[in-house]
Motif scaffolding. Structure first.
Motif, short mmCIF file in Angstrom:
data_model
loop_
_atom_site.label_atom_id
_atom_site.label_comp_id
_atom_site.label_asym_id
_atom_site.label_seq_id
_atom_site.Cartn_x
_atom_site.Cartn_y
_atom_site.Cartn_z
N PRO A 128 0.80 -1.23 0.00
CA PRO A 128 0.00 0.00 0.00
C PRO A 128 0.83 1.27 0.00
O PRO A 128 0.46 2.26 -0.64
CB PRO A 128 -0.83 -0.12 1.28
N LYS A 129 1.95 1.26 0.72
CA LYS A 129 2.79 2.46 0.77
C LYS A 129 3.30 2.82 -0.63
O LYS A 129 3.33 4.00 -1.01
CB LYS A 129 3.97 2.24 1.72
N VAL A 130 3.66 1.80 -1.39
CA VAL A 130 4.13 2.01 -2.76
C VAL A 130 3.01 2.57 -3.63
O VAL A 130 3.19 3.52 -4.40
CB VAL A 130 4.65 0.69 -3.36
N ARG A 131 1.83 2.00 -3.48
CA ARG A 131 0.72 2.40 -4.34
C ARG A 131 0.23 3.82 -4.02
O ARG A 131 -0.11 4.59 -4.92
CB ARG A 131 -0.41 1.37 -4.20
N PHE A 132 0.22 4.19 -2.76
CA PHE A 132 -0.18 5.56 -2.41
C PHE A 132 0.85 6.57 -2.92
O PHE A 132 0.50 7.67 -3.35
CB PHE A 132 -0.35 5.70 -0.90
N ARG A 133 2.14 6.22 -2.85
CA ARG A 133 3.19 7.10 -3.38
C ARG A 133 3.00 7.32 -4.88
O ARG A 133 3.08 8.44 -5.39
CB ARG A 133 4.55 6.45 -3.10
N LEU A 134 2.72 6.24 -5.57
CA LEU A 134 2.51 6.33 -7.02
C LEU A 134 1.28 7.17 -7.33
O LEU A 134 1.28 8.00 -8.26
CB LEU A 134 2.36 4.92 -7.59
N SER A 135 0.23 6.99 -6.55
CA SER A 135 -1.00 7.75 -6.76
C SER A 135 -0.75 9.25 -6.60
O SER A 135 -1.22 10.06 -7.41
CB SER A 135 -2.06 7.29 -5.76
N GLU A 136 0.00 9.62 -5.58
CA GLU A 136 0.27 11.04 -5.32
C GLU A 136 1.06 11.68 -6.47
O GLU A 136 0.76 12.79 -6.90
CB GLU A 136 1.05 11.17 -4.01
N LEU A 137 2.04 10.95 -6.97
CA LEU A 137 2.86 11.49 -8.05
C LEU A 137 2.08 11.63 -9.35
O LEU A 137 2.20 12.62 -10.06
CB LEU A 137 4.08 10.59 -8.26
N LEU A 138 1.29 10.61 -9.66
CA LEU A 138 0.48 10.67 -10.88
C LEU A 138 -0.50 11.84 -10.81
O LEU A 138 -0.76 12.51 -11.81
CB LEU A 138 -0.26 9.35 -11.09
N PHE A 139 -1.02 12.09 -9.63
CA PHE A 139 -1.94 13.22 -9.45
C PHE A 139 -1.23 14.54 -9.76
O PHE A 139 -1.76 15.40 -10.47
CB PHE A 139 -2.48 13.23 -8.03
N ASP A 140 -0.02 14.70 -9.23
CA ASP A 140 0.73 15.94 -9.45
C ASP A 140 1.17 16.11 -10.90
O ASP A 140 1.40 17.23 -11.36
CB ASP A 140 1.95 15.99 -8.53
N LEU A 141 1.27 14.99 -11.62
CA LEU A 141 1.62 15.05 -13.04
C LEU A 141 0.39 15.22 -13.93
O LEU A 141 0.50 15.27 -15.15
CB LEU A 141 2.39 13.80 -13.45
N GLY A 142 -0.79 15.31 -13.30
CA GLY A 142 -2.01 15.56 -14.05
C GLY A 142 -2.78 14.34 -14.47
O GLY A 142 -3.85 14.45 -15.08
N ASN A 143 -2.28 13.14 -14.13
CA ASN A 143 -2.99 11.91 -14.49
C ASN A 143 -3.93 11.54 -13.34
O ASN A 143 -3.74 10.54 -12.64
CB ASN A 143 -1.99 10.78 -14.77
N LYS A 144 -4.95 12.36 -13.17
CA LYS A 144 -5.82 12.22 -12.00
C LYS A 144 -6.71 10.99 -12.05
O LYS A 144 -7.08 10.43 -11.01
CB LYS A 144 -6.66 13.49 -11.85
N GLU A 145 -7.07 10.54 -13.25
CA GLU A 145 -7.94 9.37 -13.37
C GLU A 145 -7.24 8.12 -12.84
O GLU A 145 -7.80 7.39 -12.01
CB GLU A 145 -8.34 9.17 -14.83
N VAL A 146 -6.02 7.87 -13.31
CA VAL A 146 -5.28 6.70 -12.85
C VAL A 146 -4.91 6.85 -11.38
O VAL A 146 -4.94 5.88 -10.61
CB VAL A 146 -4.01 6.48 -13.70
N SER A 147 -4.59 8.07 -10.97
CA SER A 147 -4.28 8.34 -9.57
C SER A 147 -5.45 7.92 -8.67
O SER A 147 -5.26 7.27 -7.64
CB SER A 147 -3.97 9.82 -9.37
N LYS A 148 -6.65 8.28 -9.06
CA LYS A 148 -7.84 7.93 -8.28
C LYS A 148 -8.06 6.42 -8.27
O LYS A 148 -8.43 5.85 -7.24
CB LYS A 148 -9.06 8.63 -8.87
#
Length: 201
Positions: A128-148
């Motif tokens: 989970p720690k890995v997946r939340f980190r990835l989610s946060e970064l994708l969000f900041d890069l504008g890929n909000k759909e995959v981040s969610k």
């Protein structure tokens, strides 16, 4: 009450792989493990990767302003010694991400941070720690759909994991502080460390 939509693991994995392929195929990523940070590797020859990680983490928590550059050197060498050190990959990713948020000098730094997170994901995709980190970064890069997708599926799949509880506490911290406190206490009871909160809030 919060309700989260679930996503099939095959769809989830394919989207992650697709994003990683785009990143590595079209974006020139700075090599985090280059020897530019230190000229003499012999200085680290007798130090284990775990020792390097512990020292880097202590600097990030208790060090003086400006010492994070040395922490970055230690984390880089830790990963050079052990490319599968997931905790080091995550910490280096967070460190570079934080520096980008402060300076925003180069989008390449954010992409480097994302690449590190992907490397951690391919080693431990169920962490989970890995997946939340990835989610946060994708969000900041504008890929909000995959981040969610990553965020919600992780919460559904690991509802009682300490990292999930920390993320929920983070959500509630501004809208319902008492619930955030309750979740934080449960996270600590389930194995979370105070340091985990310092890097999440």
């Amino acid at each position: 009450t919060y309700h989260f939509k679930s996503f099939s693991s095959s769809f989830f994995s394919s989207r992650i792989l697709f994003c990683y392929m785009l990143l590595t195929a079209f974006i020139p990523v700075k090599n985090c493990f280059a020897n530019q940070y230190f000229e003499d590797k012999k200085h680290f020859s007798s130090v284990s990767s775990d020792q390097l990680f512990i020292e880097a983490k202590s600097i990030l928590i208790d060090g003086f302003p400006g010492e994070e550059q040395y922490a970055q050197i230690l984390l880089t060498e830790c990963i050079r010694k052990n490319p599968k050190h997931v905790d080091a990959l995550l910490e280096l990713s967070k460190l570079i991400h934080t520096k980008f948020l402060i300076d925003e000098k180069s989008i390449g730094d954010l992409q480097t941070s994302l690449t590190l997170a992907y490397q951690a994901y391919f080693l431990e995709e169920k962490n989970p720690k890995v997946r939340f980190r990835l989610s946060e970064l994708l969000f900041d890069l504008g890929n909000k759909e995959v981040s969610k997708e990553i965020f919600t599926s992780t919460i559904l799949e690991f509802p009682d994991h300490p990292e999930t509880l920390i993320q929920k506490a983070k959500i509630f911290s501004r809208i319902k502080p008492e619930e955030a406190l309750r979740l934080s206490e449960i996270a600590l009871e389930n194995g979370a460390q105070i340091d985990d909160f310092l890097f999440n809030f």
